[in-house]
Design a protein around this motif. Structure first.
Motif, short mmCIF file in Angstrom:
data_model
loop_
_atom_site.label_atom_id
_atom_site.label_comp_id
_atom_site.label_asym_id
_atom_site.label_seq_id
_atom_site.Cartn_x
_atom_site.Cartn_y
_atom_site.Cartn_z
N GLU A 65 32.72 36.82 35.38
CA GLU A 65 31.84 37.80 36.03
C GLU A 65 31.27 38.78 35.01
O GLU A 65 30.10 39.14 35.07
CB GLU A 65 32.61 38.55 37.13
N LEU B 266 35.42 32.90 42.62
CA LEU B 266 34.03 33.27 42.33
C LEU B 266 33.18 33.21 43.60
O LEU B 266 32.27 34.02 43.79
CB LEU B 266 33.45 32.33 41.26
N ARG C 104 33.67 36.24 45.60
CA ARG C 104 32.94 37.38 45.04
C ARG C 104 31.44 37.26 45.24
O ARG C 104 30.67 38.11 44.77
CB ARG C 104 33.25 37.50 43.54
N LEU D 82 29.49 35.08 43.85
CA LEU D 82 28.82 34.78 42.59
C LEU D 82 28.42 33.31 42.45
O LEU D 82 27.64 32.96 41.58
CB LEU D 82 29.74 35.13 41.41
#
Lengths: 423, 476
Positions: free
Chosen positions: B405, B438, B441, B443
Motif C-alpha cells: 500500500e 488488499l 482495503r 486496493l
C-alpha cells in the motif's frame, strides 16, 4: 490400417472453400480450428497437420495462425490426436525452431510433429529482408534441420537430477554443447529446453506444392532414405450420387477468383505475385503447351485447340471433364483453369467411390496413409468422418502414448548418450 | 473508481529463490509439467491477477543451477503461453521475446496469434539485453552494445506494430447469397525498407483482438527508458527501495509526457519478492529455512569451480560465490575463518562503508535480527543476504499489505510483479493471505471488469493506423 492425417487450414482444402456460404466463418479462427481438431480426434484421425505460411501469398486464403502456438493451444483442447506444426527452416533461426518444436512436444506430451515445408520463395523472402540471415537455398534448410536435431539431443533424458536432499539440480555431464559451425549457421548450444518426450518430434517433409508429405528420410531416424513413408494428399468432394458431387464441385469452382492473365490480380483477389501454379490461363498455358491467354474464359476450347494440346494439357482437360461431368461442348476454359488450380489431389464422387479409389492408391509401395484436406470447413470434415472413415478403418486406431507410438516409429537414440542408454 | 493495484505473477517453475525448489512445499519438476503450470496460472486467475509473466533467455548455463535453476531450462514462452490461453479465460499472458534475435514478421505472427488464441489477453515483453551468450546461438560474433540493440529493437517494434495493423478489424464481407470475400480486397503491402529490415507484404494473421498487443518493457539503459516512455503499456523494473522506485516512477511518467502520453497510460510494476507467513515469526522462519537450503561455495580458491569442472560444458561462466571471502571483499573487513553460526562482531558495522552498513540494515529488516539485540546476526546471514535483489518483504499479511500500500499510494508503483520464492507454496500464501487483505482495503479488484488485458489495465483499444503505408486499397 492406413495412417490418417487431417491437414487443417482455415481457408479449407479447396482454394475457394472459405468463400462458400456454408463454410465456418474464418472471422472466428480459433473456434473453427478447435472444432475441426476435436472432430478429427473423435473421428479417429491419427494427426492433424496445421498448415502455415510466412506471407499472404501461399494460397488463395491470406490467413494462418502461427502453427507452433496453435498446436500448443490445441494440445490442451485435445487428448489423443497428433499435432503437426509447419516450419520452413530457411526462415527460422535454428535455436528458435528447436525451442518451439521441443517445447511443443513437452506441452503435447509427445504428440507433436514438425512438418518441414518449402514456402513460396519470392513472397516469403520479401517479408524477411535484413533481420536475421535468410535465403532460399535448399541447403540452408538441411543445415538448419541438422542443427535443430543436435539441439534436441543436447540434453540427455537423464540430465535432470532434481535431488532436494543434495541440492543437485542437473548432471552437467549429460548436457552437451552443439558447437555447430556450418556454411549458414553457427550455434554453440546447448538448447535451454529439455529433450523432447519423443526424443525428436516426428519429422515430416512437405514438398513445395504441399501435395506430398512423407517422413523425413535423409539423416532422420524415421526411414533409411529408401523406404519412404508417404501420405497421399486428397481433397474429398463428396455427394450422395456422383452427379451431386459434381454439382458441389462446380459450385465450389465457381467461387475461385482467377488472376488476370498478366499475373496481376484484380482488386478483390489476393494473389499479388506471379509464380508457378498461378491461377490463370497463362499458368495453364505453360503446362498445356498452347497459349490460351487470348481465349475467352467462358467459351469452350473447340476441337482445333483441344487437338493442339500437349499430352499433359490433354490429361488436364480429361481430368476436368471427369470431375465436372461436363462434355467438351459445355466445358469452358474457366472450368479447366479452375480444375487446374484445384490440382491433382481432388476426388469427386460418392463415399464408396472415394474408398475404392483410396484403397487402390494405398496399395502403392510406400503409401502408408491419406492426408485429407476437407474442401469446406467444417461441413466436409464432418461428412468425411461420418461417411468415409468407418469404411476405411475397421477398428479404432490404437491410442498410443506418443505420436511415435501411434505411428509405429522408434524413439531416436541420443547421439551423445552412452551406448547402453541408447540400446 | 479509485486507483487500483495491478498484479503480475513472475512464473519461474522452481521459484525465484535459488533454493526454492528444494523446499517441501515446492515442486521440483514443474518446468515440464504443463498441467502444473496451468494450475498455478488458474490459481492467480482466481485471485484476479492482471497477468502471468513468462520470462525468457536465449542461452543456458549449468552454473544457473545454483543461482537460478528456473532460468536454466524451461519451455519456450509463446508455446506455453498458447497452452495457458486454452485453460484460462480472463488473465493476461505475457510472453518475453528479445527482438535482437527475431525477425519482425515472425514476432508479429507469434504475438498476434497469442492474442487470437487468448481472445485479447496477450502481451509482449520486449527485452534486449542481459543475455550476452545468446549471440553464440544465433550466428553472431558478439552481443551488441545497447545503442545498436535499441536501434534494431525500435525499428523492429515499428514494423511489428504496422504488421498488426495490416488488416481491418472485419476483413471479410458476405454477399447477399452468403458468398464470402475479403472486404476491400488485399491490403496495401507494407513495403518497409529500413536500415535493419525489409518487409514487403501484409501480415498473414488477422488484426489482433486488442488491436495492438499490450507491450511490456524492462530495462535500465537510457535507450531503454526512452523506449519505455514512448512505447510501453507496462514497465517492469527492479527497485530495491521506495525512494529509488519513486524516482524511477516519476522519471518514466515525465518522459512519457514528452511523447504526448498521459502518465495513466503506463503501468509501472516493480518486482516484489514477498515471504509471507501467518505471523511475522512464521515468515522469518520460512525465509531462514529457504536460505539454509542454499549451497555454499568453498572458501579456498583452489576448490572453486569443482562443480563446473564436473561438466562437459566448458564455456559457462562461474557464478558469484556464496562464501565469507566474497562477503569480506565487499565489506572491506576480513571475516574469513569465523564460524558461520557465530554472531558477527558489532564492530564490523563501524569498520565497513555505507553500502556495507546498508547490508546490515537489510538483514535486520527481513530477519528482525540485529548486531546487538537478543537475536543476533550471524556470519551466514551475511552470505545469504549479500546478493541484492528485487524489493524483498518478509512478514505477516498485514505487514506485506502495508508495504504494498505504501509503495502504491506514495507513487513508487502502480502494481507489482510478484516473484514467488517457491512454487506453488509462495503463490498460495500470497493469494490466500495478502490478496484478501488488499481487497478489504479497497486496493485490488474482487472481479475482473473486462475481458481483455487492455481492459484490466484500463487501456483503450487503439484504432487501426491507416496511413500511406498501411491504407486499405479501396475496391475500384
Amino acid at each position: 490400417m492406413p495412417v490418417l492425417q487431417l491437414t487443417l487450414s482455415l481457408g479449407g482444402g479447396h482454394p475457394a472453400g472459405w468463400r462458400h456460404p456454408r463454410a465456418a466463418s474464418p472471422a472466428s479462427p480459433v473456434e473453427v480450428l478447435t472444432e475441426a481438431a476435436r472432430l478429427a480426434e473423435d473421428a479417429g484421425f491419427d494427426l492433424v497437420a496445421l498448415a502455415d505460411a510466412l506471407s499472404t501469398e501461399e494460397s488463395g486464403f491470406p490467413f494462418a495462425l502461427e502453427s507452433f502456438s496453435l498446436a500448443a493451444f490445441l494440445a490442451a483442447r485435445t487428448s489423443r490426436i497428433g499435432l503437426a506444426a509447419t516450419a520452413d527452416p530457411r526462415f527460422h533461426a535454428p535455436y528458435t525452431l528447436a525451442r518451439l518444436s521441443a517445447s511443443l512436444d513437452h506441452i503435447a506430451h509427445g504428440r507433436s510433429a514438425m512438418a518441414v515445408a518449402r514456402l513460396d520463395d519470392e513472397a516469403t523472402a520479401a517479408n524477411h529482408g535484413g533481420g536475421l540471415a535468410h535465403g532460399t537455398e535448399p541447403e540452408r534448410a538441411e543445415e538448419a534441420l541438422d542443427v535443430v536435431t543436435k539441439l534436441w539431443d543436447s540434453w540427455e533424458d537423464e540430465a535432470f537430477v532434481r535431488d532436494k536432499a543434495t541440492g543437485r539440480f542437473v548432471d552437467g555431464t549429460r548436457i552437451h554443447e552443439v558447437r555447430h559451425e556450418g556454411r549458414f549457421h553457427r550455434v554453440h548450444g546447448p538448447l535451454n529446453v529439455a529433450r523432447p518426450p519423443q526424443g525428436w518430434p516426428v519429422l515430416q517433409a512437405a514438398d513445395g506444392e504441399h501435395d506430398e508429405l512423407r517422413d523425413l528420410a535423409v539423416g532422420g531416424p524415421d526411414g533409411d532414405g529408401s523406404a519412404e513413408r508417404r501420405l497421399l494428399p486428397t481433397i474429398p468432394i463428396l455427394g450422395d450420387t456422383r452427379e451431386a458431387a459434381r454439382d458441389a464441385y462446380r459450385e465450389l469452382n465457381a467461387l475461385i477468383e482467377l488472376d488476370e492473365p498478366d499475373g496481376r490480380g484484380p482488386a478483390r483477389t489476393l494473389a499479388g505475385v506471379v509464380r508457378p501454379g498461378g491461377r490463370n490461363a497463362a499458368a495453364l498455358s505453360a503446362v498445356a503447351g498452347v497459349d490460351l491467354t487470348r481465349h475467352p474464359l467462358d467459351r469452350s476450347l473447340g476441337r482445333r485447340v483441344l487437338d493442339a494440346l500437349a499430352p499433359e494439357g490433354q490429361a488436364i482437360v480429361e481430368r476436368a471433364r471427369g470431375r465436372t461431368g461436363l462434355d467438351d461442348g459445355s466445358l469452358t476454359l474457366r472450368d479447366i483453369v479452375c480444375d487446374f488450380v484445384v490440382g491433382p489431389a481432388a476426388f469427386v464422387g460418392t463415399p464408396e467411390e472415394f474408398v475404392a479409389d483410396a484403397r487402390t492408391r494405398l496399395a502403392a509401395p510406400g503409401a502408408v496413409g491419406l492426408d485429407v484436406h476437407p474442401p469446406v470447413l467444417t461441413e466436409s470434415l464432418e461428412r468425411f468422418a461420418a461417411q468415409v472413415l468407418p469404411m476405411l478403418r475397421d477398428a479404432a486406431p490404437p491410442a498410443g502414448a506418443t505420436l511415435r507410438d501411434r505411428l509405429g516409429l522408434a524413439r531416436p537414440a541420443n547421439r551423445w548418450a552412452p551406448q547402453e542408454a541408447a540400446a | 473508481m479509485s486507483r487500483q493495484l495491478h498484479f503480475s505473477l513472475m512464473f519461474w517453475a522452481t521459484g525465484t529463490h535459488p533454493a526454492g525448489w528444494r523446499h517441501p512445499a515446492a515442486k521440483a519438476d514443474g518446468a515440464y509439467d504443463p498441467e502444473f503450470i496451468h494450475r498455478v496460472t488458474q490459481l492467480v486467475e482466481r485471485a484476479k491477477f492482471d497477468m502471468l509473466f513468462l520470462g525468457d533467455k536465449l542461452s543456458t548455463d549449468t552454473s544457473l543451477q545454483s543461482t537460478n535453476p528456473a532460468q536454466m531450462s524451461r519451455l519456450e514462452p509463446f508455446t506455453i503461453a498458447a497452452s495457458l490461453a486454452a485453460v484460462t479465460e480472463r488473465i493476461g499472458i505475457v510472453a518475453t521475446a528479445n527482438p535482437t534475435y527475431y525477425d519482425p514478421y515472425t514476432l508479429a505472427r507469434l504475438t498476434a496469434t497469442l492474442d487470437h488464441l487468448s481472445a485479447g489477453r496477450a502481451a509482449w515483453n520486449l527485452v534486449t539485453g542481459a543475455d550476452p551468450h545468446a549471440a553464440a546461438n544465433y550466428s553472431r560474433d558478439a552481443h551488441w552494445d545497447s545503442p545498436r540493440r535499441y536501434e534494431w529493437a525500435s525499428e523492429c517494434l515499428d514494423v511489428v506494430r504496422r504488421l498488426w495493423d495490416s488488416w481491418p478489424d472485419e476483413p471479410f464481407t458476405a454477399a447477399s447469397d452468403g458468398t464470402r470475400s475479403i472486404a476491400g480486397g488485399a491490403p496495401e503491402p507494407l513495403r518497409h525498407r529500413g536500415p535493419n529490415f525489409g518487409v514487403a507484404g501484409a501480415l498473414n494473421v488477422p488484426r489482433p483482438p486488442q488491436g495492438q498487443v499490450v507491450l511490456l518493457h524492462a530495462g535500465t539503459s537510457e535507450q531503454s527508458k526512452e523506449l519505455a516512455a514512448r512505447e510501453a503499456d507496462v514497465v517492469f523494473t527492479a527497485q530495491p527501495t521506495l525512494q529509488a522506485a519513486q524516482e524511477f516512477y516519476r522519471a518514466v511518467k515525465t518522459r512519457a509526457a514528452a511523447y504526448g502520453r498521459s502518465g495513466d497510460e503506463i503501468t509501472i510494476m516493480p518486482g516484489l519478492l514477498p515471504i509471507v507467513g501467518r505471523t511475522t515469526a512464521e515468515a522469518v522462519a520460512l525465509f531462514d529455512e529457504l536460505n539454509e537450503l542454499l549451497l555454499l561455495d568453498p572458501e579456498r580458491p583452489a576448490d572453486l569451480g569443482r562443480e563446473l569442472a564436473d561438466s562437459s560444458v566448458t564455456h559457462f561462466r562461474a557464478a558469484p560465490q556464496r562464501n565469507l571471502a566474497t562477503v569480506s571483499e565487499f565489506l572491506g573487513v576480513d571475516l574469513t575463518g569465523n564460524p558461520l553460526r557465530a554472531p558477527v562482531d558489532p564492530s564490523v558495522r563501524d569498520r565497513t562503508h555505507d553500502r556495507g552498513r546498508a547490508l546490515f540494515d537489510r538483514i535486520t529488516a527481513v530477519t528482525r535480527r540485529t548486531l546487538d539485540g537478543p537475536r543476533r546476526i550471524t556470519h551466514i546471514d551475511l552470505i545469504h543476504h549479500f546478493a541484492p535483489s528485487h524489493a524483498l518483504i518478509v512478514g505477516d499479511p498485514v505487514e506485506v499489505a502495508d508495504h504494498i500500500e505504501r509503495w502504491f499510494t506514495e507513487r513508487g508503483a502502480d502494481g507489482f510483479n510478484v516473484f514467488p520464492a517457491l512454487v506453488p507454496g509462495a503463490v498460495e500464501a500470497f493469494v490466500e493471505l495478502v490478496i484478501p487483505e488488499l481487497q478489504r482495503r479497497g486496493l485490488f479488484r474482487t472481479e475482473y471488469e473486462g475481458a481483455t488485458l487492455r481492459d484490466h489495465l484500463g487501456l483503450a483499444r487503439p484504432e487501426r493506423a491507416v496511413d500511406a503505408a498501411t491504407a486499405v486499397r479501396v475496391a475500384r
